[in-house]
Enzyme design. Sequence first.
Site, mmCIF file in Angstrom:
data_model
loop_
_atom_site.group_PDB
_atom_site.id
_atom_site.type_symbol
_atom_site.label_atom_id
_atom_site.label_comp_id
_atom_site.label_asym_id
_atom_site.label_seq_id
_atom_site.Cartn_x
_atom_site.Cartn_y
_atom_site.Cartn_z
ATOM 1 N N VAL A 226 0.850 -1.254 0.033
ATOM 2 C CA VAL A 226 -0.074 0.172 0.112
ATOM 3 C C VAL A 226 1.019 1.174 0.053
ATOM 4 C CG1 VAL A 226 -1.741 1.191 1.281
ATOM 5 C CG2 VAL A 226 -1.754 -1.033 1.029
ATOM 6 N N GLY A 227 1.935 1.233 0.810
ATOM 7 C CA GLY A 227 3.095 2.120 0.816
ATOM 8 C C GLY A 227 3.684 2.300 -0.687
ATOM 9 N N GLU A 265 14.523 10.858 4.435
ATOM 10 C CA GLU A 265 15.273 10.891 5.715
ATOM 11 C C GLU A 265 15.658 9.540 5.915
ATOM 12 O OE1 GLU A 265 16.608 10.397 8.745
ATOM 13 O OE2 GLU A 265 14.890 11.661 9.941
ATOM 14 N N CYS A 299 17.298 7.172 14.162
ATOM 15 C CA CYS A 299 18.041 7.374 13.124
ATOM 16 C C CYS A 299 19.381 7.965 13.328
ATOM 17 C CB CYS A 299 17.464 7.728 12.125
ATOM 18 S SG CYS A 299 16.708 9.236 12.159
#
Length: 494
Positions: A226-227, A265, A299
């Site tokens: 779906v992404g 990012e 991150c």
Amino acid sequence: MTSIADGTGVLAGEQRMLIDGELQLTAGGTLFDVIDPATELVAGQATDGTVDDMARAVGAARRAFDETDWSRDLDFRYHCLSQLHAALERNKEHLRRVLITEVGCPVKVTGSQIESPIDEVKHWAEHGKNFDYLADNGVHQTPLGPARRKIHYEAVGVVGAITPWNVPLYLNIAETVPALMAGNTVVLKPAQLTPWSGSEYGRIVAEETDIPPGVFNVVTSNANEVGAALSADPRVDMVTFTGSTATGRAILAAGAATVKKTLLELGGKSAHIVLDDADFGMALPMAALMACVMSGQSCILPSRILLPRSRYDEGIEIMKTMMENFPVGDPWDPANMQGPQISETQRQKVLGMVAEAVDSGARLVTGGGVPDKLPVGYYTQATLLADVHPDSRIAQDEVFGPVLAVIPYDTDDEAVAIANNSIYGLSGEVSGGDLDRAFAVATRMRTGNVTINGKSHFGIDSPFGGTKQSGLGYRNGAEGYKEYLTAKTIGMPE
Ligand code: ADP
């Protein structure tokens, strides 16, 4: 203290997604479970949106961009985002409980994940209101005579925002609010493990703001496809994404066919260079703390600690003591600062990488397993690995766990070379007594940002982005707002 047992802590969030102004379940009614990582119990469900749902959401966003004056009505956007800010404030404690339930973030450290993003909504509303959307670029001479140039900043169009699970509300806001204020319409696809920080945001927009149907959509789903559908849809003009470098590459490739603007990012393997004149008593407890507070699921975490050989044992001892005494456990208990990993899969990945590091020659100073007193919940011991080879997997790959890899060095030049020996270039850190020397080292690190002596670079008014395979473009700062605008130059008579 609250817990799932007395029903006052853990909270079931919004099941419905938001498409074209309507809170709704997917047509087949399928739901997927949201697991509380601190208890391993099902806390509730979210609707399992499909590729068809995503197509409807993109269609709604496309229509809202093409057929309404959202992109041209700055005063209305300011009104809507001011409403959103007030609504998020009203829902703050509810959102905090959702966050603790689905992420396992300790209540004590939720400020940066709740208060900060809510403040950011206000910031972007004001920034967007005061932004100069029409700049005069002066007159230039052409073979056909003088021409004035005006630069008109306009919304990019339909923005697809894909977010990860580690700081979900913060990133849902950071990826969508500047886009909306700049006049774009948005489809948000939250991560599978943390759908509620997205669906609650959708509910608040639908029920408590005048943001028109189609301008902001949220599609929750348990499927990566779906992404992927969002990142490939030709009706989407731009994709903004935070997550792993592998998924970032897939998104960049999916957007190539329609040359989508892509803001990424991605992962990091940041190095903290501790110079031999650093205040070890300040720098190293903080280095250990940073690895533990978000269970290492950050991150920008400096996960490689570069220690001078002359003070190597001293540095390791300080971090070991801090890690062995770090308050880990129930995220609802305000005494704790480290919660669980997000999932069993993630914990096994962390423990597997630690075991592999030890097999290939690293020394396990502390940790490497599951805390004895926490058999339930996806808890992981804070782990310190020493004598790590700079080329080894534990020094090269992102762990996303409470794990530090210590690497010795002899000279500043060698430290900089080790720090830069990475496919990533997100953040860095330098600790040192001589600020000029520390600054010089910071300027040689090939990263998007650096912290010196614990003074954080991170803030809404400063650009944040990665170099190398850590990303493309910026969030935050004036640069971060301009990412969601195109600069149209108009030539005209003087
Ligand atoms: P993780 O592997 O830790 O879950 P990812 O970077 O894969 O982190 O996931 C971040 C976000 O990217 C999630 O919302 C996820 O659903 C989404 N995603 C995963 N794969 C794809 C893909 N191929 N295209 C677009 N989005 C994706």
